[in-house]
Motif scaffolding. Structure first.
Motif, short mmCIF file in Angstrom:
data_model
loop_
_atom_site.label_atom_id
_atom_site.label_comp_id
_atom_site.label_asym_id
_atom_site.label_seq_id
_atom_site.Cartn_x
_atom_site.Cartn_y
_atom_site.Cartn_z
N ARG A 119 -12.72 -10.44 -3.82
CA ARG A 119 -13.04 -10.67 -5.23
C ARG A 119 -13.23 -9.34 -5.96
O ARG A 119 -12.82 -9.17 -7.11
N ALA A 120 -13.84 -8.37 -5.28
CA ALA A 120 -14.06 -7.04 -5.87
C ALA A 120 -12.72 -6.36 -6.18
O ALA A 120 -12.59 -5.69 -7.21
N VAL A 121 -11.73 -6.53 -5.31
CA VAL A 121 -10.41 -5.96 -5.56
C VAL A 121 -9.79 -6.60 -6.80
O VAL A 121 -9.23 -5.90 -7.65
N GLN A 122 -9.91 -7.93 -6.92
CA GLN A 122 -9.38 -8.62 -8.10
C GLN A 122 -10.01 -8.06 -9.38
O GLN A 122 -9.32 -7.80 -10.36
N GLU A 123 -11.33 -7.89 -9.34
CA GLU A 123 -12.02 -7.38 -10.53
C GLU A 123 -11.63 -5.93 -10.83
O GLU A 123 -11.44 -5.56 -11.98
N ALA A 124 -11.48 -5.13 -9.80
CA ALA A 124 -11.08 -3.73 -10.00
C ALA A 124 -9.68 -3.67 -10.62
O ALA A 124 -9.43 -2.84 -11.49
N LEU A 125 -8.80 -4.55 -10.19
CA LEU A 125 -7.45 -4.58 -10.76
C LEU A 125 -7.50 -4.98 -12.23
O LEU A 125 -6.80 -4.40 -13.06
N ALA A 126 -8.33 -5.95 -12.56
CA ALA A 126 -8.45 -6.37 -13.96
C ALA A 126 -9.07 -5.27 -14.81
O ALA A 126 -8.74 -5.11 -15.98
N HIS A 182 -8.01 -13.37 -12.63
CA HIS A 182 -7.41 -14.39 -11.76
C HIS A 182 -6.14 -13.88 -11.09
O HIS A 182 -5.91 -14.10 -9.90
N TYR A 183 -5.30 -13.21 -11.84
CA TYR A 183 -4.03 -12.74 -11.31
C TYR A 183 -4.09 -11.33 -10.73
O TYR A 183 -3.12 -10.83 -10.19
N GLY A 184 -5.24 -10.67 -10.87
CA GLY A 184 -5.38 -9.33 -10.32
C GLY A 184 -4.52 -8.31 -11.05
O GLY A 184 -3.87 -7.48 -10.43
N VAL A 185 -4.50 -8.42 -12.38
CA VAL A 185 -3.74 -7.48 -13.19
C VAL A 185 -4.69 -6.78 -14.15
O VAL A 185 -5.76 -7.29 -14.47
N SER A 186 -4.30 -5.64 -14.63
CA SER A 186 -5.12 -4.89 -15.57
C SER A 186 -5.16 -5.60 -16.92
O SER A 186 -4.13 -6.04 -17.43
#
Length: 196
Positions: A151-158, A43-47
């Protein structure tokens, strides 16, 4: 009367914009029933790993009401730039391929042989003056990203730091460099091979 309604609507929207947590500025998250570390990180785009480290968590167990500190993350402008690159590079590719393209950029940011910012990686030029990514040269980077790419960027960040370490991707049917074909392939998704 209409102007009073417009003013009220404008004020209401302004407060909504300022109260909505941005990915870069949110400081804490209060765990709700049904939350998981993965959902919060996504949700927050963090690892996920960084979220655990920031909160000194050994595992993934969290409890409703628990307050989690959110690590500082990339700016909204960097997220938009990365999403536009993903959109341009992986248009027509499966969702997993879009996540993998974003992951390659993040892996480069973390790798000592590449610039340490998303913008630096995306706009990097080789010693011959060529851009690393075709959408920079052909202008496709300037097109807005679709929802799937964001959404893909968010998931990649997580997912950051947990992949197979890919720092390259290419289409084997169109690749012209023997060097890129010599790199160790980590995975193939759609028309792209990912390598390190």
């Amino acid at each position: 009367m209409k102007s009073i309604k417009k003013i009220g609507l404008t004020i209401g929207l302004s407060f909504t914009i300022f109260l909505t947590p941005s990915i870069a500025s949110a400081a804490t998250h209060t765990v709700q029933s049904g939350d998981s570390l993965w959902k919060i990180a996504n949700h927050y785009g963090v690892s996920l790993t960084t979220l655990q480290q920031t909160n000194h968590l050994k595992g993934t167990t969290i409890y409703p009401g628990q307050k989690l500190s959110l690590p500082t993350n990339i700016s909204n402008q960097e997220m938009d730039l990365l999403a536009r690159l993903v959109h341009a590079e992986a248009k027509g590719e499966p969702y997993a391929g879009k996540v993998a393209v974003a992951t390659v950029v993040l892996n480069r940011v973390d790798h000592h042989n590449f610039p340490n910012t998303i913008k630096g990686v995306i706009y990097e030029r080789s010693s011959g003056g060529y851009y690393a990514f075709t959408p920079i040269k052909n202008g496709a980077i300037n097109q807005p990203a679709d929802h799937s790419s964001k959404r893909a960027v968010q998931e990649a960040l997580a997912f950051r730091g947990q992949g197979q370490g890919s720092i390259y991707f290419y289409n084997p049917r169109t690749a012209k460099s023997d060097w890129i074909l010599s790199r160790k392939v980590t995975i193939t998704i759609g028309n792209h091979r990912f390598a390190k």
